[in-house]
Scaffold this motif. Structure first.
Motif, short mmCIF file in Angstrom:
data_model
loop_
_atom_site.label_atom_id
_atom_site.label_comp_id
_atom_site.label_asym_id
_atom_site.label_seq_id
_atom_site.Cartn_x
_atom_site.Cartn_y
_atom_site.Cartn_z
N LEU A 167 0.84 -1.19 0.00
CA LEU A 167 0.00 0.00 0.00
C LEU A 167 0.88 1.25 0.00
O LEU A 167 1.84 1.35 0.77
N VAL A 168 0.56 2.19 -0.87
CA VAL A 168 1.28 3.47 -0.90
C VAL A 168 0.27 4.60 -0.90
O VAL A 168 -0.78 4.51 -1.53
N GLY A 169 0.59 5.63 -0.18
CA GLY A 169 -0.30 6.77 -0.10
C GLY A 169 -1.37 6.56 0.97
O GLY A 169 -2.18 5.64 0.88
N PHE A 170 -1.34 7.38 2.00
CA PHE A 170 -2.28 7.24 3.10
C PHE A 170 -2.90 8.60 3.42
O PHE A 170 -2.24 9.64 3.35
N ARG A 171 -4.19 8.58 3.77
CA ARG A 171 -4.87 9.81 4.18
C ARG A 171 -4.31 10.32 5.50
O ARG A 171 -4.27 11.51 5.76
N THR A 172 -3.92 9.40 6.35
CA THR A 172 -3.35 9.72 7.65
C THR A 172 -2.45 8.58 8.06
O THR A 172 -2.57 7.46 7.54
N HIS A 173 -1.55 8.84 8.99
CA HIS A 173 -0.67 7.79 9.50
C HIS A 173 -1.17 7.25 10.83
O HIS A 173 -0.48 6.48 11.49
N ILE A 174 -2.37 7.68 11.22
CA ILE A 174 -2.96 7.24 12.49
C ILE A 174 -3.90 6.06 12.23
O ILE A 174 -4.86 6.17 11.45
N ILE A 175 -3.62 4.93 12.85
CA ILE A 175 -4.49 3.76 12.78
C ILE A 175 -5.43 3.80 13.97
O ILE A 175 -5.00 3.81 15.12
N ALA A 176 -6.73 3.84 13.70
CA ALA A 176 -7.73 4.04 14.75
C ALA A 176 -8.03 2.76 15.52
O ALA A 176 -9.19 2.36 15.69
N TYR A 177 -6.98 2.11 15.98
CA TYR A 177 -7.10 0.88 16.76
C TYR A 177 -6.02 0.88 17.83
O TYR A 177 -5.12 1.72 17.82
N CYS A 180 -2.24 -3.06 15.32
CA CYS A 180 -2.20 -2.92 13.86
C CYS A 180 -3.13 -3.95 13.22
O CYS A 180 -2.80 -5.15 13.21
N ALA A 181 -4.26 -3.49 12.74
CA ALA A 181 -5.23 -4.36 12.09
C ALA A 181 -5.16 -4.14 10.58
O ALA A 181 -5.02 -3.01 10.11
N TYR A 182 -5.26 -5.21 9.83
CA TYR A 182 -5.13 -5.15 8.37
C TYR A 182 -6.16 -4.21 7.76
O TYR A 182 -5.81 -3.29 7.01
N MET A 183 -7.43 -4.41 8.07
CA MET A 183 -8.48 -3.60 7.45
C MET A 183 -8.42 -2.15 7.93
O MET A 183 -8.80 -1.24 7.20
N ALA A 184 -7.91 -1.92 9.14
CA ALA A 184 -7.76 -0.55 9.62
C ALA A 184 -6.73 0.20 8.78
O ALA A 184 -6.90 1.38 8.48
N MET A 185 -5.65 -0.49 8.37
CA MET A 185 -4.67 0.13 7.50
C MET A 185 -5.23 0.35 6.10
O MET A 185 -4.99 1.37 5.46
N VAL A 186 -6.01 -0.62 5.63
CA VAL A 186 -6.62 -0.49 4.30
C VAL A 186 -7.56 0.71 4.26
O VAL A 186 -7.62 1.44 3.26
N GLN A 187 -8.28 0.95 5.34
CA GLN A 187 -9.25 2.05 5.38
C GLN A 187 -8.60 3.43 5.27
O GLN A 187 -9.24 4.37 4.84
N ILE A 188 -7.33 3.55 5.68
CA ILE A 188 -6.68 4.86 5.59
C ILE A 188 -5.80 4.97 4.34
O ILE A 188 -5.14 5.99 4.13
N ALA A 189 -5.80 3.91 3.52
CA ALA A 189 -4.98 3.93 2.31
C ALA A 189 -5.71 4.63 1.17
O ALA A 189 -6.95 4.67 1.12
#
Length: 313
Positions: A167-177, A180-189
């Motif tokens: 994954l490249v490019g993120f809206r934010t670097h904050i994971i709302a968990y 580190c959850a996979y889908m949480a990272m996907v949601q900010i990508a």
């Protein structure tokens, strides 16, 4: 936050803990610490009792020992990191540590689901093939079942950190968990993440979904066999051997079924509620599993009382 001008993957992410309840993190740490202590004590007790008593070296208890070892690994991969966030404010996590956590935490969860399926098979054989139980559930069978559980877990979950790392490019670097959850990272990508969403659904179906299906089938055959037993006392005795396992199943699968049903019915949980429910997946079953087997299983109760008995009494 917009994806315009988004950067490549950062060197570290920030774990939010419980979003919206940051001011209460110190108080949340107390019950999480208590859960961790009780979980470690309970599962270590189970492992010690089974190791120390040759009479407990039966398939059911050996599977219980495997379950206890997985539970210890699961809570240890989750809780210490959470406590570091809540008490020390150590929210930053490196990408490699994040990817490792992304693999190991769900891996232990999927392994536990596999062990519950193996325990259902154990009860299936004990009730439908009692005369062949010792032969079917021999040590080599347990080893093969363990290997299948591990291989299934690696095959299903190994793609997660690999895909997340691309994954490249993120809206934010904050994971709302709080982990580190996979889908949480996907949601900010940024960009198209449909393949990641499809993979996430595949993981649920190929692990928890398959296990629940076969557990249901096993108990369908078990109930069919039990209802054909003429003696009422024999029926109760047969069903009582499944009681502890059924309690484990309800405790383990209830939170995930609730979450899936809520999403299917369109119920949108607040971020902090969703994170708390997700944490229940990993923390409640490992804590209550030793209590369930300790209270409901005669052999375990007797061994606990024997070890607690004062010398010379």
């Amino acid at each position: 936050m917009s994806c315009n001008g988004s950067s490549s993957q950062p060197s570290a992410f920030t774990l939010a803990g419980i979003p919206g309840l940051e001011s209460a993190h110190t108080w949340f740490a107390i019950p999480f610490l208590m859960v961790y202590i009780f979980t470690v004590l309970g599962n270590c007790t189970v492992l010690f009792l089974i190791w120390a008593d040759q009479s407990l070296h039966e398939p059911m208890f050996l599977l219980l020992a495997l379950l206890a070892a997985i539970d210890l690994s699961l809570v240890t991969s989750v809780v210490p990191r959470m406590l570091a966030i809540f008490w020390a404010g150590a929210k930053e996590v490196s990408v490699h540590a994040c990817l490792a956590q992304m693999f190991f935490i769900p891996s232990f969860y999927v392994m536990e689901s596999g062990v519950l399926l193996a325990m259902a098979f154990d009860r299936f054989v004990a009730i439908l093939q009692p005369l062949r139980y010792t032969t079917i559930m021999a040590r080599h069978t347990l080893v093969k079942m363990g290997l299948v559980i591990v291989v299934r877990t690696v095959v299903v979950l190994a793609p997660a950190p690999v895909m997340a790392n691309k994954l490249v490019g993120f809206r934010t670097h904050i994971i709302a968990y709080s982990y580190c959850a996979y889908m949480a990272m996907v949601q900010i990508a940024c960009g198209d993440t449909s393949n990641h969403v499809a993979y996430g659904l595949m993981v649920i179906v190929a692990s928890v979904g398959v296990d629940l299906l076969f557990i249901g089938l096993s108990y369908g055959f078990i109930l069919q066999a039990v209802f054909h037993i003429p003696s009422k006392e024999a029926k109760i005795k047969a069903l009582s051997t499944c009681g502890s396992h059924l309690c484990l199943i309800l405790t383990f699968y209830s939170p995930v079924v609730f979450s899936v049903l809520a999403q299917t019915l369109g119920y949108s949980m607040a971020p902090h509620i969703r994170v708390i429910v997700d944490n229940l997946y990993f923390l409640v079953p490992p804590m209550v599993n030793p209590l369930i087997y300790g209270v409901r299983t005669k052999q375990m109760r007797e061994r606990v009382l024997w070890f607690l008995r004062c010398p010379g009494t």
